[in-house]
Scaffold this motif. Structure first.
Motif, PDB file in Angstrom:
ATOM      1  N   ALA A 146      38.064  40.370  35.535  1.00  0.00           N
ATOM      2  CA  ALA A 146      38.810  40.973  36.647  1.00  0.00           C
ATOM      3  C   ALA A 146      38.586  40.189  37.941  1.00  0.00           C
ATOM      4  N   GLU A 147      37.351  39.778  38.193  1.00  0.00           N
ATOM      5  CA  GLU A 147      37.057  39.000  39.404  1.00  0.00           C
ATOM      6  C   GLU A 147      37.724  37.635  39.343  1.00  0.00           C
TER       7      GLU A 147
ATOM      8  N   ASN B 173      40.435  36.920  37.700  1.00  0.00           N
ATOM      9  CA  ASN B 173      41.874  37.153  37.892  1.00  0.00           C
ATOM     10  C   ASN B 173      42.202  37.290  39.369  1.00  0.00           C
TER      11      ASN B 173
END
Length: 129
Positions: free
Chosen positions: A18-19, A21
């Protein structure tokens, strides 16, 4: 930019998917040929750069002081100094692809992903010794 490419780069390898992305949306890419100057000593700097492919030599006052390759980064001092002057020139010794982060986004990343800031700070401390 595909987040999976960031996993291979040391400043970003410890981030979650997620980070990575989120970061991938903030980064730009630049390719330069062998012999090109990526940054020049004395110029104002507004971008942090991470080498994805290729190699560069670092020169200060005309003297080669370092060589860098994939995963290495430069430009952090000028960016953290909010547009400070570059303290070295960086010249491609092969075709090079870098990912870049502007000073504005560098502040955002340091705030939202402090582990990147910590890693950059460790490298800065090592370079000063």
């Amino acid at each position: 930019m595909d987040e999976a490419r960031l996993k291979a780069l040391s400043p970003f390898s410890g981030l979650s998917v997620a980070e990575r992305n989120m970061l991938a949306r903030l980064l730009d890419e630049q390719s330069v040929p062998e012999g090109a100057t990526l940054v020049s000593q004395g110029d104002y700097g507004y971008e942090f750069m991470v080498i994805e492919e290729g190699t560069v030599d670092v020169f200060r006052n005309g003297e080669r002081i370092d060589s860098m390759g994939p995963g290495d980064f430069f430009g952090e001092l000028a960016v953290l100094d909010d547009g400070g002057k570059r303290n070295a020139s960086v010249i491609a010794t092969s075709p090079v692809r870098v990912v870049t982060l502007t000073a504005h986004y560098m502040r955002v990343v340091r705030e939202q992903m402090p582990q990147i800031g910590d890693q950059i700070d460790r490298v800065i401390a090592d370079r000063r010794h």
